[in-house]
Design an enzyme around this catalytic site. Structure first.
Site, PDB file in Angstrom:
ATOM      1  N   LYS A   4       0.870  -1.431   0.238  1.00 50.27           N
ATOM      2  CA  LYS A   4       0.093   0.341   0.155  1.00 50.27           C
ATOM      3  C   LYS A   4       0.933   1.281   0.084  1.00 50.27           C
ATOM      4  O   LYS A   4       0.494   2.367  -0.463  1.00 50.27           O
ATOM      5  CB  LYS A   4      -0.899   0.236   1.070  1.00 50.27           C
ATOM      6  CG  LYS A   4      -2.293  -0.707   1.325  1.00 50.27           C
ATOM      7  CD  LYS A   4      -3.290  -0.898   2.605  1.00 50.27           C
ATOM      8  CE  LYS A   4      -4.112  -1.622   1.589  1.00 50.27           C
ATOM      9  NZ  LYS A   4      -5.373  -0.810   2.635  1.00 50.27           N
ATOM     10  N   ASP A  53     -10.929   2.738   1.199  1.00 49.16           N
ATOM     11  CA  ASP A  53     -11.045   2.139   2.336  1.00 49.16           C
ATOM     12  C   ASP A  53     -12.012   3.166   3.265  1.00 49.16           C
ATOM     13  O   ASP A  53     -13.311   3.274   3.378  1.00 49.16           O
ATOM     14  CB  ASP A  53      -9.554   2.565   3.072  1.00 49.16           C
ATOM     15  CG  ASP A  53      -8.732   0.753   2.954  1.00 49.16           C
ATOM     16  OD1 ASP A  53      -9.795  -0.395   2.568  1.00 49.16           O
ATOM     17  OD2 ASP A  53      -8.214   0.349   3.495  1.00 49.16           O
ATOM     18  N   GLY A  85      -4.477   1.259   9.560  1.00 47.57           N
ATOM     19  CA  GLY A  85      -4.285   1.801   8.083  1.00 47.57           C
ATOM     20  C   GLY A  85      -5.413   2.006   8.049  1.00 47.57           C
ATOM     21  O   GLY A  85      -6.026   3.371   7.586  1.00 47.57           O
TER      22      GLY A  85
HETATM   23  P1  NDP Z   1      -3.601  -2.221  11.921  1.00 45.07           P
HETATM   24  O1  NDP Z   1      -2.878  -3.463  12.155  1.00 45.07           O
HETATM   25  O2  NDP Z   1      -2.930  -1.332  10.571  1.00 45.07           O
HETATM   26  O3  NDP Z   1      -4.321  -1.773  13.095  1.00 45.07           O
HETATM   27  C1  NDP Z   1      -4.661  -2.690  14.067  1.00 45.07           C
HETATM   28  C2  NDP Z   1      -5.542  -1.006  15.008  1.00 45.07           C
HETATM   29  O4  NDP Z   1      -6.141  -2.198  15.778  1.00 45.07           O
HETATM   30  C3  NDP Z   1      -4.296  -1.121  15.084  1.00 45.07           C
HETATM   31  O5  NDP Z   1      -4.953   0.400  16.400  1.00 45.07           O
HETATM   32  C4  NDP Z   1      -4.242  -1.493  16.918  1.00 45.07           C
HETATM   33  O6  NDP Z   1      -3.781  -0.707  17.934  1.00 45.07           O
HETATM   34  C5  NDP Z   1      -5.669  -2.067  17.258  1.00 45.07           C
HETATM   35  N1  NDP Z   1      -5.541  -3.248  17.598  1.00 45.07           N
HETATM   36  C6  NDP Z   1      -5.413  -4.513  17.591  1.00 45.07           C
HETATM   37  N2  NDP Z   1      -5.753  -5.331  18.585  1.00 45.07           N
HETATM   38  C7  NDP Z   1      -6.153  -5.034  19.301  1.00 45.07           C
HETATM   39  C8  NDP Z   1      -6.737  -5.023  21.130  1.00 45.07           C
HETATM   40  N3  NDP Z   1      -6.921  -5.848  21.058  1.00 45.07           N
HETATM   41  N4  NDP Z   1      -7.257  -3.502  21.789  1.00 45.07           N
HETATM   42  C9  NDP Z   1      -7.259  -2.713  21.284  1.00 45.07           C
HETATM   43  N5  NDP Z   1      -6.673  -2.095  20.069  1.00 45.07           N
HETATM   44  C10 NDP Z   1      -6.982  -3.432  19.189  1.00 45.07           C
HETATM   45  O7  NDP Z   1      -4.611  -3.328  10.492  1.00 45.07           O
HETATM   46  P2  NDP Z   1      -5.249  -2.341  10.088  1.00 45.07           P
HETATM   47  O8  NDP Z   1      -5.935  -1.214   9.813  1.00 45.07           O
HETATM   48  O9  NDP Z   1      -5.070  -2.607   8.262  1.00 45.07           O
HETATM   49  O10 NDP Z   1      -6.691  -3.288  10.050  1.00 45.07           O
HETATM   50  C11 NDP Z   1      -7.610  -3.011  10.739  1.00 45.07           C
HETATM   51  C12 NDP Z   1      -8.745  -3.938  10.459  1.00 45.07           C
HETATM   52  O11 NDP Z   1     -10.123  -3.473   9.319  1.00 45.07           O
HETATM   53  C13 NDP Z   1      -8.322  -5.431  10.375  1.00 45.07           C
HETATM   54  O12 NDP Z   1      -9.720  -6.281  11.167  1.00 45.07           O
HETATM   55  C14 NDP Z   1      -9.420  -5.473   8.842  1.00 45.07           C
HETATM   56  O13 NDP Z   1      -9.884  -6.896   8.246  1.00 45.07           O
HETATM   57  C15 NDP Z   1     -10.344  -4.191   8.985  1.00 45.07           C
HETATM   58  N6  NDP Z   1      -9.956  -3.845   7.644  1.00 45.07           N
HETATM   59  C16 NDP Z   1     -11.697  -3.148   6.530  1.00 45.07           C
HETATM   60  C17 NDP Z   1     -12.055  -3.553   6.096  1.00 45.07           C
HETATM   61  C18 NDP Z   1     -13.723  -2.703   5.398  1.00 45.07           C
HETATM   62  O14 NDP Z   1     -13.189  -2.394   3.968  1.00 45.07           O
HETATM   63  N7  NDP Z   1     -14.246  -2.915   5.991  1.00 45.07           N
HETATM   64  C19 NDP Z   1     -10.662  -2.504   4.688  1.00 45.07           C
HETATM   65  C20 NDP Z   1      -9.421  -2.315   5.538  1.00 45.07           C
HETATM   66  C21 NDP Z   1      -9.399  -2.886   6.748  1.00 45.07           C
HETATM   67  P3  NDP Z   1      -2.051  -1.228  18.405  1.00 45.07           P
HETATM   68  O15 NDP Z   1      -1.968   0.215  17.320  1.00 45.07           O
HETATM   69  O16 NDP Z   1      -2.247  -0.155  19.956  1.00 45.07           O
HETATM   70  O17 NDP Z   1      -1.241  -1.484  17.567  1.00 45.07           O
END
Ligand code: NDP
Length: 284
Positions: A73, A109, A135
Site C-alpha cells: 500500500k 478504504d 491503516g
Molecule cells: P493495523 O494492523 O494497521 O491496525 C490495527 C489496529 O488495531 C491498531 O490500532 C491496533 O492498536 C488495534 N488493535 C489490535 N488489537 C487490539 C486490541 N486487542 N485492543 C485494542 N486495539 C487493538 O490493521 P488495519 O488498520 O489495516 O486493519 C484493521 C481491521 O480493519 C482489520 O481487521 C481489517 O480486516 C479491517 N479492515 C476492513 C476494511 C473493510 O472494508 N471493511 C478495510 C480495511 C481494513 P495498536 O496500535 O495499539 O497496536
C-alpha cells in the site's frame, strides 16, 4: 468500453501477497457480469521485489487499474504517476486507476466507509470517536477530515501510533483532534455522533469484546465496525441492543468495491448484487 470484435477483456488487477481466495474477486466480477461489462478482475500474487515490474507490466498490458493490499500500500506509490487527494494525505494507496494513460493512486478504504455512512448521516459537522490508529483508522479519519467533520478523538493502545495519526489530522487537515491512550474500558462522551471500531478486534471472532463501557453508547449514536467477517460482531450487536444506528464492516467493504468499480468503469454498480456475491464468497 469493451472490445467485442476480438473479445479482448478490459482488465483490472489485484496485487497482493498471499491473495488466495480473495473474496473481493467474486464481488467485483459479479458487478461486471451484472452490468454486461466485458471486463475481468484478476488476482495476482506479487512479491515486494517484483512490485515495480508488476506495475509497469500492468500498464504495458493496458490494465484499467488494480487494487493493492498489504504489503504494497505504501511502496506502490513510487511506481505511480500521481495520487488522489486522500491517498496523498494518508500516504497509502489501495486502488490504482488509469486516467489518460497515467496510473493514479487512490485510497478507497475511507471512501467506502463514508459511502456506507452516507446512508444514515452526513459526516459534516460530526463529532467522531475512532478506536484504532492503523491503516483502516487512518483512511477513515482522513476522509472525515476532508468531509468537514467537527472533531475526532482517536482512542488507541499504542501512544506513538495514535499520536502520529492525530498529528497528521492536525497538520494536514486542520482537523480538531485529540488522542486518548486506551487503557481499561473507554466511556464514549455523550456529545459523540459517530463511534467507529477501526481496530482488528472482532476479526474471525464474534465474541471478542472491545474495551468500551457499553452503557456509554446512547440511542441515536451511529456505531460502526470495520470488521466484515463476521459482520455481526459483538460490538455491532451491543450497539443495536442499545438503540444505536449500527453499520457493519461488510457495508464498508462493498462500498469500497463500488468506489473502485466507479473509478475504473465510470458506471454506478448495483450494491445489492455486490453484497450478495461477497456474502456468498465469505460463506455467510
Ligand atoms: P493495523 O494492523 O494497521 O491496525 C490495527 C489496529 O488495531 C491498531 O490500532 C491496533 O492498536 C488495534 N488493535 C489490535 N488489537 C487490539 C486490541 N486487542 N485492543 C485494542 N486495539 C487493538 O490493521 P488495519 O488498520 O489495516 O486493519 C484493521 C481491521 O480493519 C482489520 O481487521 C481489517 O480486516 C479491517 N479492515 C476492513 C476494511 C473493510 O472494508 N471493511 C478495510 C480495511 C481494513 P495498536 O496500535 O495499539 O497496536
Amino acid at each position: 468500453m469493451s472490445n467485442e470484435q476480438n473479445f479482448l477483456h478490459e482488465l483490472v488487477g489485484s496485487m497482493s501477497q498471499g491473495a488466495a481466495g480473495n473474496p473481493t474477486v467474486a464481488m467485483i466480477e459479479a458487478a461486471f457480469a451484472h452490468h454486461g461489462l466485458h471486463w475481468r478482475y484478476v488476482n495476482m500474487e506479487v512479491t515486494p521485489a517484483d512490485l515495480g515490474a508488476a506495475v509497469r507490466g500492468a500498464k504495458a498490458m493496458g490494465f484499467r487499474g488494480f487494487n493493492c493490499s498489504l504489503p504494497h500500500k505504501v511502496t506502490v506509490i513510487q511506481h505511480l504517476d500521481g495520487l488522489g487527494e486522500s491517498a496523498r494525505v494518508m500516504g497509502a494507496v489501495n486502488c490504482v486507476v488509469r486516467r489518460d494513460g497515467q496510473f493514479i493512486g487512490e485510497n478507497t478504504d475511507g471512501k467506502g466507509f463514508l459511502k456506507s455512512l452516507a446512508a444514515v448521516t452526513d459526516p459534516r459537522g460530526k463529532s467522531v470517536v475512532l478506536f484504532g490508529a492503523g491503516g483502516a483508522a487512518r483512511a477513515i479519519a482522513v476522509e472525515f477530515g476532508l468531509a468537514g467533520a467537527k472533531d475526532i478523538t482517536v482512542v488507541n493502545r499504542s501512544e506513538q501510533r495514535g499520536r502520529e495519526l492525530v498529528e497528521l489530522l492536525q497538520a494536514k487537515l486542520n482537523l480538531p483532534s485529540q488522542l486518548v491512550v486506551w487503557s481499561g474500558d473507554y466511556s464514549v462522551p455523550a456529545s459523540t455522533d459517530v463511534v467507529i471500531n477501526a481496530t482488528s478486534v472482532g476479526l474471525y471472532d464474534a465474541t471478542a469484546r472491545l474495551a468500551v463501557n457499553e452503557a456509554s453508547l446512547r440511542p441515536g449514536m451511529v456505531v460502526a465496525d470495520v470488521i466484515g467477517n463476521p459482520p455481526r460482531t459483538r460490538w455491532i450487536r451491543e450497539a443495536e441492543a442499545r438503540g444505536c444506528q449500527a453499520l457493519d464492516g461488510l457495508g464498508m467493504l462493498v462500498n469500497q468495491g463500488i468506489v473502485g468499480v466507479q473509478y475504473w468503469t465510470g458506471i454506478e454498480p448495483d450494491a445489492r448484487v455486490m453484497r450478495q456475491a461477497l456474502e456468498r464468497a465469505l460463506g455467510l
